[in-house]
Structure formats: C-alpha cells, structure tokens
Design a protein around this motif. Structure first.
Motif, mmCIF file in Angstrom:
data_model
loop_
_atom_site.group_PDB
_atom_site.id
_atom_site.type_symbol
_atom_site.label_atom_id
_atom_site.label_comp_id
_atom_site.label_asym_id
_atom_site.label_seq_id
_atom_site.Cartn_x
_atom_site.Cartn_y
_atom_site.Cartn_z
ATOM 1 N N VAL A 1 7.413 43.109 -19.232
ATOM 2 C CA VAL A 1 7.717 44.102 -20.385
ATOM 3 C C VAL A 1 6.502 44.544 -21.044
ATOM 4 C CG1 VAL A 1 8.819 44.668 -22.694
ATOM 5 C CG2 VAL A 1 10.160 43.272 -20.707
ATOM 6 N N GLN A 2 5.478 43.537 -21.290
ATOM 7 C CA GLN A 2 4.198 44.043 -21.765
ATOM 8 C C GLN A 2 3.455 45.122 -20.912
ATOM 9 O OE1 GLN A 2 1.734 40.871 -22.533
ATOM 10 N NE2 GLN A 2 0.016 41.751 -23.602
ATOM 11 N N VAL A 3 3.640 45.047 -19.735
ATOM 12 C CA VAL A 3 2.804 46.200 -18.927
ATOM 13 C C VAL A 3 3.599 47.395 -19.152
ATOM 14 C CG1 VAL A 3 2.551 46.937 -16.457
ATOM 15 C CG2 VAL A 3 2.089 44.574 -17.055
ATOM 16 N N TRP A 4 4.807 47.590 -19.364
ATOM 17 C CA TRP A 4 5.645 48.813 -19.613
ATOM 18 C C TRP A 4 5.136 49.156 -20.884
ATOM 19 C CZ3 TRP A 4 11.537 48.829 -18.720
ATOM 20 C CH2 TRP A 4 11.563 48.585 -17.208
ATOM 21 N N SER A 5 4.788 48.362 -21.960
ATOM 22 C CA SER A 5 4.375 48.891 -23.257
ATOM 23 C C SER A 5 3.412 49.689 -23.159
ATOM 24 C CB SER A 5 4.446 47.684 -24.303
ATOM 25 O OG SER A 5 3.354 46.674 -23.955
ATOM 26 N N GLU A 6 2.289 49.450 -22.237
ATOM 27 C CA GLU A 6 1.222 50.077 -22.394
ATOM 28 C C GLU A 6 1.476 51.611 -22.294
ATOM 29 O OE1 GLU A 6 -1.752 48.883 -23.087
ATOM 30 O OE2 GLU A 6 -1.146 46.953 -23.416
ATOM 31 N N ARG A 7 2.488 51.801 -21.289
ATOM 32 C CA ARG A 7 2.702 53.122 -21.040
ATOM 33 C C ARG A 7 3.455 53.952 -22.302
ATOM 34 N NH1 ARG A 7 1.933 54.714 -16.063
ATOM 35 N NH2 ARG A 7 3.084 56.637 -16.159
ATOM 36 N N PHE A 8 4.122 53.004 -23.029
ATOM 37 C CA PHE A 8 4.732 53.644 -24.165
ATOM 38 C C PHE A 8 4.029 53.841 -25.303
ATOM 39 C CE2 PHE A 8 8.767 52.756 -22.346
ATOM 40 C CZ PHE A 8 9.733 53.306 -23.109
ATOM 41 N N ALA A 9 2.853 53.327 -25.571
ATOM 42 C CA ALA A 9 1.948 53.328 -26.637
ATOM 43 C C ALA A 9 1.639 54.637 -27.009
ATOM 44 C CB ALA A 9 0.764 52.153 -26.597
ATOM 45 N N PRO A 10 1.186 55.260 -26.004
ATOM 46 C CA PRO A 10 0.635 56.798 -26.449
ATOM 47 C C PRO A 10 1.924 57.966 -26.648
ATOM 48 C CG PRO A 10 0.454 56.474 -24.025
ATOM 49 C CD PRO A 10 0.787 55.102 -24.697
ATOM 50 N N LYS A 11 3.011 57.555 -26.480
ATOM 51 C CA LYS A 11 4.227 58.397 -26.685
ATOM 52 C C LYS A 11 4.637 58.445 -27.953
ATOM 53 C CE LYS A 11 4.748 58.498 -22.166
ATOM 54 N NZ LYS A 11 4.353 59.658 -21.224
ATOM 55 N N GLN A 12 5.005 59.758 -28.195
ATOM 56 C CA GLN A 12 5.555 60.073 -29.610
ATOM 57 C C GLN A 12 7.318 59.972 -29.790
ATOM 58 O OE1 GLN A 12 3.397 60.255 -32.035
ATOM 59 N NE2 GLN A 12 1.886 59.728 -30.539
ATOM 60 N N HIS A 13 7.825 60.058 -28.598
ATOM 61 C CA HIS A 13 9.194 59.941 -28.575
ATOM 62 C C HIS A 13 9.735 59.190 -27.464
ATOM 63 C CE1 HIS A 13 9.081 63.459 -31.380
ATOM 64 N NE2 HIS A 13 8.274 63.886 -30.540
ATOM 65 N N ALA A 14 11.221 58.736 -27.631
ATOM 66 C CA ALA A 14 11.522 57.989 -26.625
ATOM 67 C C ALA A 14 13.196 58.066 -26.535
ATOM 68 C CB ALA A 14 11.235 56.812 -26.496
ATOM 69 N N LEU A 15 13.874 58.277 -25.621
ATOM 70 C CA LEU A 15 15.579 58.361 -25.376
ATOM 71 C C LEU A 15 15.842 56.847 -24.949
ATOM 72 C CD1 LEU A 15 16.283 61.485 -23.983
ATOM 73 C CD2 LEU A 15 16.590 60.750 -26.224
ATOM 74 N N PHE A 16 17.025 56.386 -25.520
ATOM 75 C CA PHE A 16 17.565 55.060 -24.963
ATOM 76 C C PHE A 16 18.899 55.277 -24.732
ATOM 77 C CE2 PHE A 16 13.898 53.292 -26.932
ATOM 78 C CZ PHE A 16 13.733 51.909 -26.673
ATOM 79 N N LEU A 17 19.398 54.932 -23.464
ATOM 80 C CA LEU A 17 20.772 55.106 -22.883
ATOM 81 C C LEU A 17 21.554 53.877 -22.677
ATOM 82 C CD1 LEU A 17 19.789 58.128 -20.246
ATOM 83 C CD2 LEU A 17 20.659 58.313 -22.724
ATOM 84 N N GLY A 18 22.870 53.941 -22.909
ATOM 85 C CA GLY A 18 23.481 52.953 -22.544
ATOM 86 C C GLY A 18 25.117 53.399 -22.596
ATOM 87 N N ARG A 19 25.924 52.604 -21.695
ATOM 88 C CA ARG A 19 27.178 52.763 -21.700
ATOM 89 C C ARG A 19 28.119 51.603 -22.065
ATOM 90 N NH1 ARG A 19 28.391 57.995 -17.771
ATOM 91 N NH2 ARG A 19 30.239 57.995 -19.119
ATOM 92 N N GLY A 20 29.287 52.139 -22.385
ATOM 93 C CA GLY A 20 30.227 51.134 -23.055
ATOM 94 C C GLY A 20 29.848 50.187 -23.985
ATOM 95 N N VAL A 21 29.948 48.869 -23.721
ATOM 96 C CA VAL A 21 29.562 47.696 -24.518
ATOM 97 C C VAL A 21 28.008 47.476 -24.692
ATOM 98 C CG1 VAL A 21 29.560 46.054 -23.024
ATOM 99 C CG2 VAL A 21 30.016 45.373 -25.363
ATOM 100 N N GLU B 1 38.881 44.793 -29.296
ATOM 101 C CA GLU B 1 39.820 45.583 -29.033
ATOM 102 C C GLU B 1 40.392 45.054 -27.299
ATOM 103 O OE1 GLU B 1 39.398 49.511 -31.464
ATOM 104 O OE2 GLU B 1 39.065 49.797 -29.293
ATOM 105 N N ALA B 2 39.345 45.056 -26.516
ATOM 106 C CA ALA B 2 39.514 44.509 -25.155
ATOM 107 C C ALA B 2 40.208 43.224 -24.970
ATOM 108 C CB ALA B 2 38.277 44.654 -24.274
ATOM 109 N N ILE B 3 39.660 42.118 -25.640
ATOM 110 C CA ILE B 3 40.023 40.776 -25.590
ATOM 111 C C ILE B 3 41.053 40.484 -26.399
ATOM 112 C CG2 ILE B 3 39.250 38.197 -25.571
ATOM 113 C CD1 ILE B 3 36.498 39.325 -24.931
ATOM 114 N N ALA B 4 41.247 40.732 -27.927
ATOM 115 C CA ALA B 4 42.004 40.353 -28.688
ATOM 116 C C ALA B 4 43.284 41.286 -29.005
ATOM 117 C CB ALA B 4 41.327 40.058 -30.173
ATOM 118 N N GLY B 5 42.978 42.517 -28.556
ATOM 119 C CA GLY B 5 44.031 43.696 -28.405
ATOM 120 C C GLY B 5 44.296 44.195 -29.684
ATOM 121 N N LEU B 6 43.338 44.173 -30.578
ATOM 122 C CA LEU B 6 43.469 44.561 -31.889
ATOM 123 C C LEU B 6 42.527 45.886 -32.207
ATOM 124 C CD1 LEU B 6 43.224 41.226 -33.962
ATOM 125 C CD2 LEU B 6 45.130 42.838 -34.068
#
Length: 610
Positions: A456-476, A316-321
């Motif tokens: 990222v591997q260091v982060w994953s150690e904090r994720f391992a015991p979790k049961q839920h997670a949220l992911f956020l993004g905007r636009g594309v 939509e942005a580049i081809a205008g369709l």
C-alpha cells in the motif's frame, strides 16, 4: 473539539495544566492558554498554534501557582487569534475557559455592554466571564455567581472559572458538553476528558446535565440544575498512560491501525464468553426490549454513519428487519414519523457527539423508548441517556481520523444483527456457530490485511501528487468506499468521492481520465462480476485503477490496473477486512504529502458543537 483542564493543589499545578493540554491535543485545536492565580493575581498566557509554544511562553514568564485552568480552542466564534484564545478574563479579576456554543451570546453581549463591560474578543466565551463577574459584583460568591450566569446561558457548554476574590476555589458547570472532576489526595482536578488528568488521578466523577461543582483542595461539592447538593458516583477510569503513549510508531493513527486485531478481539470477547449472541450483552432488560421490535433506526455522524450504513445490509439480510440510517444532524431537524416499536441505535466513538446526542433526545421526545448506544467511552453522555448499551473496547483513540473505533463499531453492529436474528428465529444453532467462528477468525484476517502495508505504501507514492480520487464499491462494500474516501480527504487533503460502482455511468464517469485514480473495493462476492464490468468502464476511459481484491478473486494486473490482494473472502465480515487497506492508503498518502496525520487541519476528534 476544545479541551479543558483545571487543578487546585498544594503543589505547582502549571506542569499539570500543560501536560493535560498536551494530552488533549488529539481533540483538535488551533490555540492554547492557561490562567493561574499567582500571589493573588490572575496571570494568563495564550498562543495560537501548538501547546508547546504556549508552554515555552509560560516558562519564560515564570508561571507558578497552586490553582489554574487551561484550554485548547477550536475556533467557532472569531478567527484564530491570540485575542480569541482562552482563557478569557473580566476586569483582570476572574478567568473562564469554555467548551461549546452559547446561542444567546449576541443578546447577552449587548446587555453587558449597556452595563459598562467592554469586549476584547469576538468569542461567545467572553460573555460568560463578564456575566459571572457581574453577578459577583452584586454580592454573590463564585459558586452562586456561576450558577446564576448558567441560568442565563442558552446553548451547550462546559466551563471552569477561577477568581482572585476566592483563591482557594475552582467552580465548573456543565450543560451539553462533557466535563468531569478528578479526585486526588489534598488536590482535585477538572477536565473535559479523563486523558487530561490520568497522570494525576484515575478517580473521577462525571458531571451530569445542569450540574455545577465547587472544587477545593479539601473536597468537591456537586449541585444539580435546581441548586440542590447531590452525590455523584465515583468511578475508577481504566484509561492507562500506556494507551496514550506513541510507543514505536510514527503516529497515533498508525498505532491505532495496527491495534485493530486486538481491539476487535476485545470487542467480541464477551460474545464468546457468553457462548453466543445473547440479549444480555446489551443490558439486563434487553431481551424484553428487543424481542418484538419492528425495525431499526440508526443515527450517527461521519465514520460512525458509514458503520451504520454497513450494518443496514446485515440487519436487513440476516435479521430480516427494515433498517434506516440517518445523519444525526439532519434527523433532528426534520419532522420524523416515529414508530415506538423501532429500535433507535446511536453510534458515537466518544459518546459525546453533540449532534448525535441531540438526535437521541429528539427521538425520545417522539416516543422512542427502545434506545441503544454503541460507544467506546464508558459513562459518557450518550450511553447514559440510552436504555441499552454495547461498549466497543477499542481503547483510547488519539488520532483524529477514526480507525479502530470504526472496525469495532462494525463488530458491535454485527453482534446486534445476530442477536436480533436469533430472537426472531432467523438464526439456527449451525448458523450461529458459523458466525462465531467467523468472529474468531477475524483478527487473523485483519492482521493479514495489515501485512499488506508495504504494498500500500508503494501505491501511496502515486497518490501523493494527485488532487482528486474516486472510490467505488458495491453492496455492503459501498460504505467501505465511502469510508476510504473520507479517510483520504481528512488527512491527505486530496479531494475524494465515493460512489456505488453501478452509478459510475450515471455521471462520475465524466471525471475519469489518466489524472484521476480510481480505488475499487472488489471482494470475491456475488457482485464481483458486476464490479469487473465497472472496472472495464474506467479502463476504457484511460483511468488508472487501484483494486483491493480478495486472494481468491481472478484479477489480472496491467499498467492500468494495479491489484493488492487481501485475505481470501471472509464472507459476511468482509467489510471489516477491506477497511484496513483503505486506512493504510490514506495514512501513507498523507505521509507522502507531508501533512499532519494525527491532527489534520480544521478537524477535531470529539465534536461537541453543532
């Protein structure tokens, strides 16, 4: 889902069957079995669990034969039990393996019970075995019996059958599910995937809808749906054994994540070779078909659907369709309003995704003849049914959770976007040169993102015991958040959801506390300041944030806000780069939790059932 392999030769085919099933393990399965003709008798061994368990049982029982069939099952009808595992037999005289779903199995089951047949399983497949046996009892040979049975089956299937009455013959049939014949020297093979037989031959024939094949050591005869013998083209598969080996990596998913710079480069290589975005990249008659389109309709499932969502922003942005993106399994069951001047784009890694294939058929029935397939597997069903095709060149993808297929699909969709823009006069020479340069730089940026793996591997150690997670993004980048959540739930079994960051205050914020990690895709683009505001909303509620930001974004770290910086913002191709760290996060979180990374529970690689 499910896998078939069969062989007839002058040598022992049991090792061929077992090796073939091992190479099909990536498709997803819960049981495995083989049936062989040994000294005039049908012998069968089945086990729930891994192929290795079935292999050990076959060795213990001294299986040895020159004709046999094998199967890995992903349960649909009936639970995960040995009785429901394939192959299924009828009166000990013939054995059948089957991929797909027989929709009229209940009616056929009752009919066959009335004819004196008893059933030992809950599967729809046992109906096929008894139905073929019934036609044999009426005096038909195995080929004619399979053809007669196939005419009475409704649904999608790929089947292979052997019978003690004809020990020099293997018969197979296909409707809706992939099946091919491998050609050897004095030996021949059947399989649902070329990877199952590549160790024996690379010469293959792809069966078409409604085909049956009569396979002997001497040769192969193929018959179409009307029973007329036909010639099908022989192909030389480019799947290599090396691409199916793990090499130095711990898992295929890790290997495939790290293969992305090369896969991306290979996928846009033809763009560079053609000195730009030319319609011929999609087929000989592409220019006439694409020049005056009025919109784009993308149909896909799972990860491919998220690739389509990303492409909508570009188109939509580049081809205008105008561009709409739908889940294939939903599109095919609604009363869609067709515009024949819309281009219908189907996206499928395997080219055999049943929901996507059926959605394409539905679109064509509505009058859409401008169809394009983006696919990773040459000669698969969806490309063959499409007017145009663009093959991604990701190579074999074994891990169930798609990685390099996703990023190469994005490259293909970006190529389509630029081609459409150029045809519509919305891409001048300077802009085209800029986008080509962006593509050339992309593999290096992806490699930079891969180099972040230790962080990222260091982060994953904090994720391992979790049961839920949220992911956020905007636009594309919102579809990248969706893809990140999908990857995490697929292989680590952590429940994850993705939202447009602006929607946080409209409900999901109620979930945020110190136990809910929030992953934020935060590139240095026009929406960065908006994303920073959303981060403050999470921070105020005590949430722990994991931010993937560009190198040139201004983010301060704190105990509550953890930041990993990807390369400097790469412009329009940024979603491809940001896909890498969310893949790595899912992979390492799964490792930390001890799950089966390449074969997550309940999932399959090639989804050939509804």
């Amino acid at each position: 889902m499910c896998g078939i392999v069969g062989a007839i030769a002058g040598r022992d085919v049991v090792p061929v069957l077992v090796e073939g099933l091992k190479r099909l393990e990536y498709r997803g399965y819960d049981s495995a079995g083989i049936a062989v003709l040994d000294h005039g008798d049908v012998r069968r061994v089945r086990r729930t669990g891994r192929v290795a368990e079935m292999e050990a049982a076959a060795q213990a029982e001294g299986f040895h034969a020159q004709l046999g069939i094998g199967h890995t099952r992903w349960a649909t009808h009936g639970g995960v039990t040995e009785a429901n595992a394939h192959p299924h037999v009828s009166f000990g005289e013939l054995a059948v393996v089957h991929n797909g779903i027989i929709e009229n199995h209940d009616a056929q089951r009752e009919r066959l019970k009335g004819l004196g047949y008893t059933f030992e399983s809950q599967t729809d497949t046992e109906v096929i075995a008894h139905l073929v046996h019934y036609h044999q009892q009426k005096g038909l040979d195995l080929l004619a019996a399979v053809q007669a049975a196939a005419r009475e089956l409704h649904g999608a299937y790929a089947i292979a059958v052997v019978s003690k009455r004809e020990p020099e013959r293997l018969v197979c049939a296909r409707m809706g599910c992939p099946l091919l014949v491998g050609l050897g020297d004095g030996e021949n093979f059947v399989a649902s995937d070329v990877s199952a037989i590549v160790q024996a031959t690379r010469r293959v024939i792809f069966l078409e809808e409604g085909d049956t094949a009569d396979v002997t050591r001497a040769g192969v005869r193929v018959f179409d749906a009307s029973g007329v013998q036909v010639a099908r083209d022989e192909h030389l598969s480019d799947v290599s054994l090396a691409s199916l080996e793990l090499g130095p990596y711990r898992h295929f998913m890790q290997k495939e994540i790290h293969e992305q710079p090369r896969a991306i480069s290979d996928t846009f290589e033809q763009v560079i070779a053609n000195n730009g975005f030319v319609p011929q990249l999609f087929g000989a008659n592409a220019e006439a078909m694409l020049r005056d389109i009025e919109g784009v309709q993308i149909l896909a499932c799972g990860t491919s659907y998220y690739a389509g969502l990303t492409a909508r922003y570009w188109i939509e942005a580049i081809a205008g369709l105008p561009c709409s993106v739908e889940i294939a399994s939903e599109y095919r069951y609604r009363a869609a309003v067709a515009n024949p001047k819309h281009l219908v784009v189907t996206i499928s890694q395997s080219g055999e995704t049943l929901d996507t294939m059926e959605a394409l058929k539905y679109a064509k029935s509505l009058g859409h003849d401008r169809t394009l397939s983006i696919c990773n597997v040459p000669e698969s069903a969806i490309p063959r049914a499409s007017a145009l095709v663009y093959y991604t060149r990701a190579g074999a993808e074994i891990g169930v959770a798609s990685t390099k297929a996703f990023t190469t699909q994005l490259v293909a969709l970006f190529t389509l976007t630029c081609t459409l823009a150029k045809l519509r006069g919305r891409l001048n020479d300077e802009q085209e040169a800029g986008y080509l340069d962006d593509l050339r730089q992309l593999p290096g940026s992806v490699q930079h993102a891969l180099n972040l793996e230790p962080q990222v591997q260091v982060w994953s150690e904090r994720f391992a015991p979790k049961q839920h997670a949220l992911f956020l993004g905007r636009g594309v980048h919102y579809p990248i958040a969706l893809e990140g959540a999908l990857k995490l739930k697929e292989i680590s079994y952590i429940h994850a959801e993705a939202y447009p960051a602006g929607e946080l205050k409209h409900g999901p914020l109620a979930l945020v506390d110190e136990a809910m990690p929030v992953v934020v895709i935060a590139p240095n683009d026009a929406l960065l300041e908006k994303v920073k505001s959303n981060i403050q909303e999470v921070r105020a509620r005590g949430g722990e944030m994991f931010v993937f930001a560009d190198l040139d974004s201004q983010f301060g770290e704190s105990e509550q806000v953890r930041v990993i910086r990807t390369p400097r913002h790469v412009g329009v191709l940024s979603p491809i780069v940001h896909a890498i760290p969310v893949q790595l996060l899912a992979y390492h979180a799964a490792l930390a939790r001890g799950t089966d990374v390449d074969k997550p529970r309940n999932l399959a690689k090639s989804v050939t059932v509804e």
